[in-house]
Design a protein around this motif. Sequence first.
Motif, PDB file in Angstrom:
ATOM      1  N   ASP A 232       9.803   7.106   3.598  1.00 28.94           N
ATOM      2  CA  ASP A 232      11.241   6.880   3.664  1.00 28.94           C
ATOM      3  C   ASP A 232      11.586   5.714   2.730  1.00 28.94           C
ATOM      4  O   ASP A 232      11.364   4.550   3.066  1.00 28.94           O
ATOM      5  CB  ASP A 232      11.635   6.576   5.114  1.00 28.94           C
ATOM      6  N   PHE A 233      12.143   6.067   1.557  1.00 29.53           N
ATOM      7  CA  PHE A 233      12.403   5.032   0.545  1.00 29.53           C
ATOM      8  C   PHE A 233      13.480   4.044   0.983  1.00 29.53           C
ATOM      9  O   PHE A 233      13.487   2.902   0.542  1.00 29.53           O
ATOM     10  CB  PHE A 233      12.777   5.687  -0.789  1.00 29.53           C
TER      11      PHE A 233
ATOM     12  N   GLN B 192       0.672   7.626  -7.758  1.00 26.50           N
ATOM     13  CA  GLN B 192       0.745   8.492  -6.576  1.00 26.50           C
ATOM     14  C   GLN B 192       1.148   7.604  -5.410  1.00 26.50           C
ATOM     15  O   GLN B 192       0.589   6.517  -5.234  1.00 26.50           O
ATOM     16  CB  GLN B 192      -0.609   9.175  -6.327  1.00 26.50           C
ATOM     17  N   MET B 193       2.135   8.059  -4.640  1.00 26.31           N
ATOM     18  CA  MET B 193       2.643   7.269  -3.521  1.00 26.31           C
ATOM     19  C   MET B 193       2.508   8.041  -2.231  1.00 26.31           C
ATOM     20  O   MET B 193       2.429   9.264  -2.232  1.00 26.31           O
ATOM     21  CB  MET B 193       4.129   6.949  -3.729  1.00 26.31           C
ATOM     22  N   GLY B 194       2.511   7.309  -1.138  1.00 27.73           N
ATOM     23  CA  GLY B 194       2.481   7.962   0.170  1.00 27.73           C
ATOM     24  C   GLY B 194       2.285   6.934   1.257  1.00 27.73           C
ATOM     25  O   GLY B 194       2.112   5.742   0.988  1.00 27.73           O
ATOM     26  N   GLN B 195       2.323   7.394   2.497  1.00 27.18           N
ATOM     27  CA  GLN B 195       1.994   6.528   3.627  1.00 27.18           C
ATOM     28  C   GLN B 195       0.526   6.131   3.511  1.00 27.18           C
ATOM     29  O   GLN B 195      -0.281   6.899   2.999  1.00 27.18           O
ATOM     30  CB  GLN B 195       2.170   7.292   4.957  1.00 27.18           C
TER      31      GLN B 195
ATOM     32  N   SER C  22       0.813  -1.229   0.000  1.00 27.74           N
ATOM     33  CA  SER C  22       0.000   0.000   0.000  1.00 27.74           C
ATOM     34  C   SER C  22       0.845   1.277   0.000  1.00 27.74           C
ATOM     35  O   SER C  22       0.559   2.230   0.725  1.00 27.74           O
ATOM     36  CB  SER C  22      -0.968   0.044   1.185  1.00 27.74           C
ATOM     37  N   VAL C  23       1.888   1.273  -0.816  1.00 25.95           N
ATOM     38  CA  VAL C  23       2.699   2.492  -0.978  1.00 25.95           C
ATOM     39  C   VAL C  23       2.216   3.266  -2.203  1.00 25.95           C
ATOM     40  O   VAL C  23       2.028   4.482  -2.153  1.00 25.95           O
ATOM     41  CB  VAL C  23       4.199   2.142  -1.109  1.00 25.95           C
TER      42      VAL C  23
END
Length: 402
Positions: free
Chosen positions: A298-299, A270-273, A254-255
């Motif tokens: 944090d990749f 689109q990425m995110g927490q 779920s990133v």
Amino acid sequence: TSVESPQRITLLGATGSIGQSTLDVLARHPSRYRVYALTAHRKVDALAALCQTWQPEVAVVATASDAQRLQELLRDGAAATTVRYGAQALADVAAAPAVDTVMAAIVGAAGLLPTLAAVRAGKRVLLANKEALVMSGAIFMEAVAEHGATLLPIDSEHNAIFQCLPNGTPVSLTATGIDSLVLTASGGPFLQASAAELAAVTPAQAVKHPNWSMGQKISVDSATLMNKGLELIEACWLFSATPDQVEVVVHPQSVIHSMVRYADGSVLAQMGQPDMRTPIAHALAWPERISSGVAALDFTRMGSLSFEAPDSTRFPCLRLAREAICAGGTWPCVLNAANEVAVAAFLAGELSFQGIAEVIEAVMQQMPVRPASELATILSADQEARACATRYIAAQSALASD
Ligand code: NAD
Ligand code: MG
């Protein structure tokens, strides 16, 4: 800042998971937003506490006795708040002239009429309540166009897609050079479970989602993959997509919250927490950007991202949803109603986990596909499908106890 007068907000479903995340974002921007109304169903104490903090002009609960209790609780801390109850009050606070923005975060079909009231009043509507759109897609989207409402998706997948589209929602995907929309699915808590393990799943296991913290109903929907099915239907309406223009891929981390595939081979993601405050902040401020309180990605700690096809044998709900939107008319409404009844029965311990899909399929087979151009047709299909699902569950449990 560029903001002179604050946006005034009605928050439908203030005591829920989305409600809580919304208030968390609003609290970070006190000069930008003011709460006009907060609503809840039965959690009167929780709503009273929110009213003390937010001092809304109106608070809405379900019944007269709940309203009386809320009034008493507010006597000291929020005496200026008007307390109301019932369906008309929900529609009124959604359409009130003093309101700019409505967050539609009631769960299930109960959110349809107040959300439509906000749309018909031409509000900026932040849509979390996907069931409302699934039930009434055609008339909902016509009302958005007719009344000049601004519809912004809160569901993280649809919000992600919205962010990956050029300048908001295109009239035609193909004319915009878009091949398909790619919905990502976490796969839920039972992604690796065998059919035998699925048969023994308990409500407590089903509401424990690996990545997201959400209300009970959507957590069960995520476990059955019906949530992705409802989201497939939601995507078709929001983005004028045909069902075959919407792909579903399981992405357990779920990133990536969803993607758009373009004709030239580009895929935008689109990425995110996994934190709903990101889509909520996006939609609140759009087309501007504001802080949401969500930690940076944090990749270097993320590990690898993986993808796989959904398994429609163990999770038939996604297939049922695809059949419903392909058939069109009242079928998505029937699917949604049967699912709501089945999920409630599962949570009450009256239906097995795999029984949920069985109930929905049986109800769909018994209910004809009718054109869904009138609200009355939709509301009666909803009622009929609920009655049909209730009868089916009762008959099954009578058989089982014989
Ligand atoms: P929730 O169960 O935590 O909260 C639901 C809210 O709706 C509560 O405030 C409750 O009082 C109110 N409500 C329930 N029944 C009602 C009724 N009959 N009449 C009036 N109000 C009623 O649910 P949630 O997880 O916050 O989800 C809300 C909506 O947002 C759902 O449609 C869900 O699919 C969608 N959504 C949620 C998430 C999430 O992360 N929680 C993500 C995407 C979409
Ligand atoms: Mg979602």
